[in-house]
Each structure stands twice: as C-alpha cells, then as structure tokens.
Design an enzyme around this catalytic site. Structure first.
Site, PDB file in Angstrom:
ATOM      1  CD  GLU A 183      -2.711  -1.462   2.424  1.00  0.00           C
ATOM      2  OE1 GLU A 183      -2.702  -0.595   3.309  1.00  0.00           O
ATOM      3  OE2 GLU A 183      -3.374  -2.513   2.518  1.00  0.00           O
ATOM      4  CD  GLU A 200      -4.765  -7.890   1.828  1.00  0.00           C
ATOM      5  OE1 GLU A 200      -5.618  -7.170   2.381  1.00  0.00           O
ATOM      6  OE2 GLU A 200      -3.539  -7.684   1.927  1.00  0.00           O
TER       7      GLU A 200
HETATM    8  O1  9MR Z   1      -7.362  -8.295   8.581  1.00  0.00           O
HETATM    9  C1  9MR Z   1      -6.433  -7.494   9.281  1.00  0.00           C
HETATM   10  C2  9MR Z   1      -7.017  -7.036  10.593  1.00  0.00           C
HETATM   11  O2  9MR Z   1      -7.218  -8.141  11.454  1.00  0.00           O
HETATM   12  C3  9MR Z   1      -6.116  -6.013  11.247  1.00  0.00           C
HETATM   13  O3  9MR Z   1      -6.754  -5.507  12.402  1.00  0.00           O
HETATM   14  C4  9MR Z   1      -5.833  -4.903  10.268  1.00  0.00           C
HETATM   15  C5  9MR Z   1      -4.959  -3.876  10.933  1.00  0.00           C
HETATM   16  O4  9MR Z   1      -3.909  -3.456  10.247  1.00  0.00           O
HETATM   17  O5  9MR Z   1      -5.224  -5.439   9.096  1.00  0.00           O
HETATM   18  C6  9MR Z   1      -6.062  -6.296   8.419  1.00  0.00           C
HETATM   19  O6  9MR Z   1      -5.448  -6.751   7.228  1.00  0.00           O
HETATM   20  C7  9MR Z   1      -5.127  -5.757   6.263  1.00  0.00           C
HETATM   21  C8  9MR Z   1      -3.941  -6.236   5.492  1.00  0.00           C
HETATM   22  O7  9MR Z   1      -2.883  -6.522   6.364  1.00  0.00           O
HETATM   23  C9  9MR Z   1      -3.505  -5.234   4.441  1.00  0.00           C
HETATM   24  N1  9MR Z   1      -4.585  -4.886   3.572  1.00  0.00           N
HETATM   25  C10 9MR Z   1      -5.811  -4.476   4.219  1.00  0.00           C
HETATM   26  C11 9MR Z   1      -6.247  -5.538   5.218  1.00  0.00           C
HETATM   27  C12 9MR Z   1      -7.560  -5.164   5.845  1.00  0.00           C
HETATM   28  O8  9MR Z   1      -7.402  -4.024   6.635  1.00  0.00           O
END
Ligand code: 9MR
Length: 384
Positions: free
Chosen positions: A159, A264
């Site tokens: 990102e 994802e």
């Molecule tokens: O699914 C993840 C969630 O449990 C966490 O709280 C969150 C915090 O950073 O991150 C989520 O996963 C993210 C991923 O690492 C990167 N792309 C977006 C995802 C959804 O937020």
C-alpha cells in the site's frame, strides 16, 4: 466449430460426473482450481495454532496456499528495536509446511501496523534517512533469513500508492523518498534469492492506482530489481469495483511480465458508507442501524445479488487464469472477517465463502463447477 459447440456441453457433463459423481460436495476448491491458480486464505492465530479445528479442516481440505493475516506484520515481529518475536510466525509457517502449502509472508514494509519506534530516535524526533534504511535492512534481513526456503513469497511493500497514483506520504516516503521501495526489494532479495517478491495494494481497479503501480514496477524493472508479482487486494463492495476496471488492471499488470495475484478477497454484502471500497484502515464511519441491516437474516434477493457478483469475479479470474497465479481469500469464515469491524465497527457481514457455522455457501459448489467446466473445455480443445 459446430461440432465443438454440440460436443462441449456433453463433454462438460461427462467430465464433471467422472470427477465427482453427481454431487461435487466431496470435492475441494484446490483440486477444482488446480490447473488454473492456487487458492488460499489468510489465517488468524486460532487457525494456525490448531485451536479452531473446524476452520483447520476447511483450510486443509480446500486451500493450497496461506498468508498470515497479522502475525508477520512488523509491530508483531519486532515490537521493540532488536527484540524479535517469532513464536506466532513460526507456528504459522510450520502449519503451512506440514500441509505442503505455498506460504506467503505478509508484509515486510507497510506504513500501518509498524511499531512507532521504527521512525523515531530516543528523543522522539524523526530518525535520519540512513538510520531508517538501516532499520529497514535489519528488519527485512532478519525476518526473510529466518524463513529462507520456507516462506515462498513475500509481500515486500504494501500500500505505497494512493488511489490517484501519487505516493502515499508515509514515514518511509517522507524520510527516505521513493527509493525505499527499491531498497526493500533489494534487501529481501539478498536475504532469500529464491523467494518470490511482490507489491501488494488495494483498490487496484482505480485508473490512477493502476497507472501509479505500473510506473513503479516499470522503474524497478528498468533498474534490474527483482519483482515477481503484483497483489491486487480484493476488498470489494457491491458497488465497486466494476468487472471491467478490475479486468483492465489484471491485463495491464500482466503485460509487465509479472504474476498477478488476487490477494485479499472478500465481498461485503452490507451498505457501504463510502462510494468505493478500499481498505485504508483509517477510513472508518460511525455505527448506524441502517448500515447493519442483516443481523438476524439475509433476504434472498440480497444474497442472490451477492452470489452473482462473487461468481462473476471468479469467472473473470478463470478467464484470465493464464495471468493469475493465486487467489487468496482474506479469512476463512464470515465470523473471522475484519469486515465485521471495518469501515464500521460491530456489524454482521457475510463476505467470505464459508458461513459462521463453517458450512460452505452454495457459491462454493458453483465456482467449483465453473472451474470443472473450464477443465473440460481445456481437455476438449487439447483432444481435438
Ligand atoms: O485483517 C487485518 C485485521 O485483522 C487487522 O486488524 C488490520 C490492521 O492493520 O489489518 C487487516 O489486514 C489488512 C492487510 O494486512 C492489508 N490490507 C488491508 C487488510 C484489511 O485491513
């Protein structure tokens, strides 16, 4: 041509019957998609530690690739400078190895879930460029070396580009400049020359982000930096993205000569407070009852529209299977999904392929049938 048209449906029926009898429920997604792409899920700790046994059964049966939902993020792996915590990540990797899975590490360099110490000195001021590069190098080298030969692919940078294609003003960008991307890929490659290295981002169907990503990848390639793939996070809502825009990005990324991965995947069924989906964790909205309409039951027509849209995306992935190496869902069952708490906290969402009772949704059968139809078509074309 006419002969093919007549024979095709017959061949499909015969092929599907041979593969699974009349009922495909004994089959699994990893076999159904095996000639097309790997299929996987992001795992939480109760899954890779084996506590959530029903989820573990689903994972073993249906998926051949896994990614760590949280345990490999930098704030988890190095909460204090030089103090690495590998217990959870080790268990995640062991789970993947025991089950012969393609293991993806997520993620080495990300502005979010990075520990605060990473960017500041002991007085709380921003560290120098040299110091931040040193910290990046140490983090990446330590982590990638530990899992050398075990983790098969890394989301090296996550990102870094905004929807309009400009650079995200993260601390990495502010302190180091855009060169941090190239450095991150170099450090990862030095630590494990055999690991695949990826750039991963959300809302990749936006024209701006698509072009920004293409420019960045081209530049890395011109400089001779190894980059194997682009991860298109599939955090979707009912209104965004369009199939057409998503498809354009699949094609454009593949034309760079790298693997395209749907990394994802989840499709929210709930009304969205935002016009486009994204996954920027800071973009939250306040709870309102009208944003959480399906706490008790899901109306038939709403479910049907959701299923059609999901099916449409899987049809698109199958159409472009020559470009797509992997499709990874962001979670296993609806109950584990982060979407229940983003962009609005405390909602009941239904974004994944398995329900809260660990049952496959009818969609699973449909997409497997679609995959088998493709296999049958391939066989027919080869056999002609
Ligand atoms: O699914 C993840 C969630 O449990 C966490 O709280 C969150 C915090 O950073 O991150 C989520 O996963 C993210 C991923 O690492 C990167 N792309 C977006 C995802 C959804 O937020």
């Amino acid at each position: 041509m006419k002969r093919v048209l007549i024979l095709l449906p017959l061949a499909c029926v015969l092929f599907i019957s041979c593969l699974g009898g009349q009922n495909l429920s004994g089959n699994n997604m990893k076999d159904a998609f095996k000639d097309k792409f790997m299929i996987g899920a992001a795992l939480n700790q109760s899954q890779y530690k084996g506590d959530d046994i029903h989820a573990v059964n689903i994972i073993k049966k249906h998926f051949n690739t896994i990614v760590a939902e949280n345990c490999m993020k930098s704030e988890k792996l190095q909460p204090k400078e030089g103090h690495f915590f590998f217990d959870d990540a080790d268990k995640f990797v062991a789970f993947g190895l025991e089950n012969n899975m393609f293991i993806v590490g997520h993620t080495l360099i990300w502005h979010s879930q990075a520990p605060a110490w990473f960017f500041v000195d002991d007085k709380g001021f921003d560290v120098s460029r040299e110091m931040l590069i040193e910290r990046m190098k140490n983090h990446i080298t330590t982590v990638v070396t530990r899992y050398k030969g075990k983790v098969h692919g890394w989301d090296v940078v996550n990102e870094a580009i905004l929807d309009d294609g400009s650079w995200r003003r993260s601390k990495f960008y502010e302190i180091i400049g855009e060169e941090y991307i190239k450095l991150a890929f170099e450090f990862a490659h030095q630590a494990d020359p055999d690991a695949e290295l990826y750039y991963n981002d959300y809302s990749m169907a936006h024209e701006g982000k698509r072009n920004g990503t293409i420019n960045m990848v081209k530049k890395l390639q011109e400089e001779g930096i190894r980059i194997d793939g682009i991860g298109m996070q599939g955090h979707m809502i009912m209104e965004f993205p369009s199939y057409e825009a998503f498809e354009q990005s699949i094609i454009a990324f593949s034309e760079l000569g790298v693997k395209v991965m749907i990394t994802e995947l989840d499709l929210s069924i709930l009304p969205s407070p935002h016009a486009t989906a994204g996954a920027n964790i800071a973009d939250t909205s306040d709870y309102e009852n009208k944003l959480n309409p399906y706490t008790k039951e899901l109306p038939e027509d709403v479910l049907r529209n959701w299923e059609e849209r999901y099916h449409g995306f899987f049809s698109l992935f199958l159409k472009h299977h020559d470009k797509i190496s992997r499709v990874t869902l962001w979670g296993v069952t609806d109950g584990d999904s982060w979407k229940n708490n983003w962009p609005v906290k405390g909602r009941t969402d239904y974004p994944l392929l398995f329900d809260r009772n660990y049952q496959p949704k009818p969609l699973v059968q449909r997409i497997m049938q679609e995959a088998y139809k493709h296999q049958a078509e391939d066989l027919l074309v080869k056999g002609k």
